[in-house]
Scaffold this active site. Structure first.
Site, PDB file in Angstrom:
ATOM      1  N   GLY A   9       0.966  -1.201  -0.086  1.00 11.23           N
ATOM      2  CA  GLY A   9       0.480   0.368   0.087  1.00 11.23           C
ATOM      3  C   GLY A   9       0.942   0.982  -0.209  1.00 11.23           C
ATOM      4  O   GLY A   9       2.007   1.498   0.889  1.00 11.23           O
ATOM      5  N   CYS A  10       0.234   2.231  -0.701  1.00 12.04           N
ATOM      6  CA  CYS A  10       0.646   3.953  -0.010  1.00 12.04           C
ATOM      7  C   CYS A  10       1.001   4.310   0.674  1.00 12.04           C
ATOM      8  O   CYS A  10       2.624   3.986   0.991  1.00 12.04           O
ATOM      9  CB  CYS A  10       0.187   4.600  -1.254  1.00 12.04           C
ATOM     10  SG  CYS A  10      -1.517   4.573  -0.083  1.00 12.04           S
ATOM     11  N   TYR A  11       0.396   3.841   2.031  1.00  9.88           N
ATOM     12  CA  TYR A  11       0.833   4.965   3.353  1.00  9.88           C
ATOM     13  C   TYR A  11       2.114   3.710   4.016  1.00  9.88           C
ATOM     14  O   TYR A  11       3.528   3.856   4.399  1.00  9.88           O
ATOM     15  CB  TYR A  11      -0.110   4.928   4.312  1.00  9.88           C
ATOM     16  CG  TYR A  11      -1.122   6.245   4.034  1.00  9.88           C
ATOM     17  CD1 TYR A  11      -0.351   6.640   4.031  1.00  9.88           C
ATOM     18  CD2 TYR A  11      -2.380   5.921   4.238  1.00  9.88           C
ATOM     19  CE1 TYR A  11      -1.101   8.182   4.225  1.00  9.88           C
ATOM     20  CE2 TYR A  11      -3.299   7.016   3.409  1.00  9.88           C
ATOM     21  CZ  TYR A  11      -2.351   8.474   3.560  1.00  9.88           C
ATOM     22  OH  TYR A  11      -3.683   8.793   3.931  1.00  9.88           O
TER      23      TYR A  11
END
Lengths: 383, 383, 383, 383
Positions: free
Chosen positions: D185-187
Site C-alpha cells: 500500500g501507499c502509506y
C-alpha cells in the site's frame, strides 16, 4: 499523431543533399547516432525552464549535459537549486564549457543576443528560449519589448523554432555551424498551432484569442503577485492590449497567407489570464470566418495539417490542459457553431514542455537530424 | 459604490404610492423593520446554493429562518449536511412550514415551476434560484433546457431578479402577494452587468464572451468530472455553443436596446471554462464597437450606470475573482484597445453570492422594501 | 458553543467592582456601547493579518478605524494594497493618530516592543499580534527568537490574549489605561485549545504535536518558497525541532498543571507542515495518557471546558479546516484509541481569524467590556 | 542512489543457480532481454492506478501491453477513459488474453483473490496492487478489512512486493511459474521505508506516524467528499484508529526485529490526513528511541540501508512530496531532536508511482530478472 514516429526520417532521407558542414548541428547529430552524444550546455539553469531542460536532456538518448550555467554559481550542486533533480548529481557554474556543441539559453529578454557571439565562435548551435530571435522585424523589439535589438543583422538567419511550421528551415540551418533557433513563446505556440490550419485556409475574418495559463510561465523569481496566497482561488486577466506575445502570433499567422486573405490576424485581440495552476495553457480562439464553412471542411483542414505530426493530436471534443501535463503534446479541437456560423479552435499544451523546453529540444532534434521525438516520449501525467 | 447605502430608500420613499397589499412582500418587509422578521424557508437546503442562503439569511437582521427543506430529510441536523454551519443548530425537513412568508428555491431546473402553486396559495414570496422563471419566452425552455415549461402563463408576471436592471419591477411586484422572482444565473449576472452600459449605449457590433468559473457552480452532487483529481491543475472549456445561460444573456442585453443598435447581442459567442478553484466567475467580454469611442466615453457610461449601485464597483484595472470572494460585490473594468479600436469589459463576482444566493437576498430585500444591503455587508475574504 | 452568546456578560455583570479608570479599555468600551465607538488604529496594515484586522474591524459595531499604518505610506489608498477591501475607501499613513484609543500591531517579531511607549503614553490599549508580549520568561526570546527582549520589565504586565484561558486577566488589565495584550500565535492557539482540557486533567504523559498549516501564516512578503509553483501540489515539514511557537505551547500548557502532572508538556515534539492551501491550521495532538481513561471521561472534560465558550465547538468526529474558514471558530475533537489506549485530540481554526486577527479582536472585546463576539459573528465560508 | 544502476545485476549474476523453470517470470524476463517483450495485461485499467500502470508499461523497454481489462468494456478506446493516454491507441476489454505472461491487478480489496486461479492456470505472474496478498496472517483480513480471505493457503507463497526489503524473495519466486506478488500500500511503503533502518537498529520505543496524502489515493470513483469543492482549501484527518494500512506497517516493521527490541511497532498510532493535492504522501514518523543515539549513528544506519538502492535517496533536510512527483523515487530524512532526544523520520513518495504502479513494476522487474529501473527512469516533475 504518432510520437513514436521518427521525424528524423524527414531530415535523414535526403540522398542528393551535400554532406552537412563540419561543426554543424547535422554533422554532430550524425555522430550522436553512432554513439558520440551531442555535448549540450544550459544557460539559465536555475529557473523553471532551465530545470525542465535538464529534466528532458538528462534522459535524452543522444545528448550529454556538459554544462549548467546559473548566475554567479561556482559549482553549486543542482540538488540545492532544483531538489527534484537531486539524483542527477549535476552542478552549476558560471560559464559554458568550450567543448559544448549546443547551448540552450533560458534567459531574460535581451540577454541572449548579447552573449551569442561567444557561443557561435565555438560553432555551437544556439537554441534561445527567450524572445531575442523570435521576431523577424527588428522594429518589433522596441514596440513590444521596449528595447532596441543589439544584433538586428542576426534576425534573418535565425529560425523560428516551431517544427510544425518551420521544419525544413530547421533542417537547413542545422547543416551549417552556428545555427540560431529562436524557440517560440508559450502562448504563441498554443495559439499559432491552434489557428494555422484556419490561416492557411484563409478563413480568419475576425479573431479573438482568449488564453489561460498556469503561473509557471511567469518564471521562478519571487514576486508579490505570484505568492500562493494571491494565485490560489483566483482568476485574473493581465497584459491586456500589450502582451508581448501578440507580435509573434501576428508574425507567424500573417506568414501563412496574405493579410487580405485573413484580415483577422492583423491587430488581433489577445487576452491572457492567470489561473490557479502551475502548468498548462489553454488558448480559446474565437474566429468569425471569411466565408461559410462546414464542420467536415474544418475537420479536413486540421487533419491535413496535423495527421503526420508527431506531437499534435486533433481531438473530437475540447481538450483540457491536464491531458498533456508534463508531455510535449499539443492537442487541438476545432468546432463550428451552427447557430451563428462562427468557428472555435481550442489548443492546449504544457507551457514548460511544448511551450518551452520540450519544443526547444524538438527543434534541436530536427536541426541535428536526430529522431524528432528523442528525449520527448514521456506520456502526460494524470491525474 | 457604497455598500452601506440603503438602497431601501429607493423603495421606501414613495409618499404617493398606495399602501402595499396585505400579505405582500412590501407589507411584510415593513413589519420586519419594526421588529417582526420575515419568516423565510429554503428549499434545496442540502446543496451549495442552499448552504449559502443559510449562511447569509442566518445573520440577516430582518429575517428569521423558519424552514429548511432537503430531499427526504426528517429533521436531520444541518451539521451533518453542512458542517461549517453546525453552530446554527438548524434541521432539515421535507416540507415548507405553512407560516413561511417567503421561500427561496434552490432546485434543479424544472422543479420550481411544478411546486410554486403551494407556496403562492399561502401568499409566499417565491425567489427561484433555478432557471424556471428567468426567461420570458416559453419557447426558450425547450430550445435551451430541453423541457416544456409547465406554467408558461406565469412567465410574464415573474421578475428577472437582477436589481441593477429591474429594481423598479421588483418593488412593484413586491407590493402584491405571491411575487415571483427568477434570480439570474451566475454567468448571466457577470456578463450582463459587465456589458449593460455598452448595450445601453448601442456599442455592441460583435461580441465574444469568454467566461471562467470555479467548480461550485456545477453543484454539489458527486460527479466523475468534478473529482478533485480531475479539476486540480486543469483548465477546460465546456458547453461550447449550447450553454443554457446564453438565452438569459441575449434576453437581457437585447432588452437594453433594439437589435439594430447592438447587432452583436444576437447569436452571441459564449464560451464558459472550468478552472481549478471553488468560487468565482470572470467574464471577459470582447466587443467590436458599432462606432469609434474613447476611453473617456467608456468611463462615462460605466460611471453613469453604476455610481449609485450598492454592490457594483467600476475599477481602474482588470479585477480578479478573489477581490470579491465570499461577498455580494460585482466589479467591472472596461478598457479601449487603442491598437485596434476594440473594447474589453471584464466582470467578476462570487458565483455563490452575487451569482446566486446573495443576489437572491438582494432582490428579496428590494421586493420587501428592506434595506437593499441587509444581510449582505460582509467584506470579501482574501487572501 | 453559541456565537450569539454575549460573552460581554462575563465582563459586565460585576456590580461590586470599582469603576474602570479613565482612559482604560473598559471605560472606552462602556462609552462605545452608548454610541461612541472605540477609535482604533492598525499598524502593519499592508500584510495579511493587517488586512484581516481591517476586514473585521470595519464592520465591528462598536469600533471606528481611525488610522492605518504601513511602511512608508503617505495616504496611499487601501484599494491598491488590498484590492478586496477597495470599497471601504481607507488610506494608509505612516503614523498612528494621537486620538486612537487602541492600536493593533501586526509587525515582525521584535518591532512592537520598541514602539510601545508611544502608544501607552497616549493611554492606548495595545494588542500586539506579534510575539513580543506572548512569553513570560525573557530568556525565552534569545532562546527561541534569537533577540534580547528590549523591554523585559513589561512582560509581567502583558496578558496572553487567549480568552478561553485568560478571560479574567483580560478583564482586569482592561480596567487600567495602557493595557498590553500579547495575542497568541496561530499554532499555539490551535494546539493549546486542543489540549487544555487534557492538561487540566493531568493526562499528558507523552505528547507529539503534528500540525498542518496553509501558507498565509507565513506572511505576504514574496519569498521563493512561497511562490505558487512551489506550494501547489506539495506538502512539506519545516521548522523541525526549533519552531518558535513551541515556547508558547509549553508555557501555556505547563501553566495548567505542574510538570509532574503532565510530563509530556515539557520538551514537546512539535512539527509543523506547510500544505497547499491559503488558510487553515489543523493540529493533531497525539497523547499517551498518564493513566487509563475512557471516552466518556474525555467527553466530560471537553464539555466542561468549552460548553460556554462562544467560539469553541467540541465535535463528534474529526473536524476539517474548511469547517471554520473565514470565521473565528475553533473546533476540537478528542478520541480514545481503544486498541492502544492513546488519546488523539484534533483542533482546527482559520489561522488569520481565530489564529490572529479574530482572536485579537475577541481579546480586545473582552478587555473593553464589549460583547465578546462583536464583529466576529460571520459564519464560515464553504465550499 | 543511482537510478541508472541496473538492479538487474542482483538477479542476473548468479552463475551457480539452476536455470529458471519454463514459464517462470525469470525465464520470460531473460527472453525479453533478447528482444521478445514480456506480454502483460492490466486488470482495473479504468482507475487511477490502472492509468498509471499503462503510462509506465507503455514505455517499458522489455514489455508489451497485450490486454487492458475494465468493468464491462467491449473494446472501448482508452482515449475516452483516460484522455491523457489517448495517443497510445489502446482499447479496454472484459478479459485477460490467454497469451498474457504477467497480469497487474488494480482491483478493490477482495477481488483479486477470487480471480487468481485463472491467471495462474496460464502460468502468469500475478502482481496484485490491492490488499489481498499483502498480509501473512489470514486473521488480519477480517480484523482490518472486514472480509474472510477466500484463499488463505496462498498467503504464504505470495511475496510482499517491496524490493528494498524483499528483493531476494522476489528473485526466488520469479524462478517458478505463477508467482504472486502483493504490491504494498501507499502509506505502508512510505512509512516502512522511512522506519526500516530504525527498526533494524532496534531503536523504536514509541511510535507516532502522522501521514498526509493527496486525494488520488482514494481512487477515481466519484464521491461526495472527494468533490473539488470539498477538498480544495481543506485539510482533514480520517480513518483514525482503524486505517487498514496499519496492519501492513506493523507486519513489516515487526519482521525487522523482535517486538521486545522495538516495542513501539506494536499497536502503533497511525493517523492519515487528506490534503488538497492530487498526488503525494508524506509520512512523519515520530520516534521515542529505546536508547540514546547520535545524529552520526542515525546517518550511518540510513546510509547502510539505502546507499545501493536505485530508488531511495537519503536527504540532508526534510523532503517535500513535490520533489518526487511523477517518479518512482522515495526520499527520506532522519533527524535527532537534540532538545528532547527524540527521532523524526520523514519519508515522501508519489502514491501512484512508488506507492502503487511504479513499485509494482519495480517488483515485476526484479521477479523477471529485468533491470530493476526499467520503465521507471522518468525524473520527477516540478514545479
Amino acid at each position: 499523431m504518432s510520437a513514436d514516429a521518427t521525424g528524423a526520417a524527414i531530415a535523414a532521407d535526403r540522398p542528393h543533399d551535400p554532406l552537412p558542414e563540419p561543426g554543424s548541428a547535422a554533422e554532430r547529430g550524425a555522430r550522436a547516432m553512432l554513439g558520440d552524444p551531442v555535448r549540450v550546455a544550459i544557460v539559465g539553469a536555475s529557473g523553471y525552464v532551465g530545470a525542465e531542460l535538464i529534466r528532458l536532456l538528462a534522459l535524452h538518448p543522444h545528448v550529454r549535459i556538459v554544462g549548467l550555467v546559473g548566475r554567479e554559481r561556482k559549482g553549486d550542486p543542482l540538488a540545492g537549486i532544483h531538489p527534484h533533480l537531486a539524483t542527477r548529481n549535476l552542478h552549476v557554474y558560471d560559464r559554458v564549457p568550450d567543448d559544448a556543441e549546443a547551448v540552450f539559453l533560458a534567459l531574460p529578454h535581451g540577454a541572449a543576443a548579447g552573449r551569442i557571439d561567444d557561443y557561435r565562435a565555438n560553432s555551437m548551435t544556439v537554441v534561445d528560449l527567450g524572445a531575442d530571435f523570435r521576431l523577424r522585424d527588428a522594429a518589433d523589439y522596441p514596440r513590444w519589448y521596449h528595447f532596441e535589438h543589439p544584433r538586428p543583422e542576426l534576425l534573418d538567419s535565425a529560425v523560428y523554432g516551431l517544427p510544425e511550421l518551420h521544419r525544413e528551415e530547421l533542417v537547413t540551418v542545422g547543416r551549417k555551424p552556428g545555427a540560431i533557433i529562436g524557440a517560440p513563446g508559450c502562448y504563441p505556440t498554443t495559439t499559432i498551432l491552434a489557428l494555422a490550419p484556419l490561416a492557411r485556409a484563409g478563413l480568419i475574418e475576425d479573431l479573438v484569442v482568449d488564453a489561460k495559463s498556469g503561473v509557471s510561465g511567469a518564471g521562478r523569481d519571487p514576486k508579490a503577485d505570484l505568492h500562493f496566497g494571491e494565485i490560489n482561488e483566483n482568476v485574473k486577466a493581465y497584459g491586456q492590449f500589450t502582451h508581448r506575445h501578440t507580435a509573434e502570433i501576428e508574425q507567424e499567422l500573417g506568414a501563412l497567407g496574405p493579410a487580405t486573405t485573413n484580415p483577422g490576424v492583423v491587430g488581433i485581440d489577445f487576452l491572457p489570464h492567470l489561473v490557479p495552476m502551475t502548468r498548462g495553457i489553454l488558448s480559446a480562439c474565437h474566429v468569425r470566418p471569411t466565408h461559410e464553412v462546414s464542420q467536415v471542411e474544418l475537420d479536413a483542414v486540421y487533419a491535413e495539417a496535423y495527421t503526420d505530426e508527431p506531437f499534435v493530436t486533433v481531438t473530437s471534443s475540447p481538450p483540457a490542459t491536464k491531458h498533456v501535463l508534463g508531455s510535449n503534446e499539443f492537442r487541438v479541437w476545432c468546432g463550428l457553431n451552427e447557430r451563428n456560423g462562427r468557428i472555435l479552435a481550442i489548443g492546449v499544451l504544457d507551457n514548460l514542455v511544448k511551450g518551452a523546453a520540450g519544443q526547444a529540444v524538438q527543434a534541436f532534434n530536427v536541426a541535428h537530424g536526430l529522431p524528432e521525438p528523442a528525449g520527448l516520449l514521456q506520456l502526460p501525467l494524470a491525474p
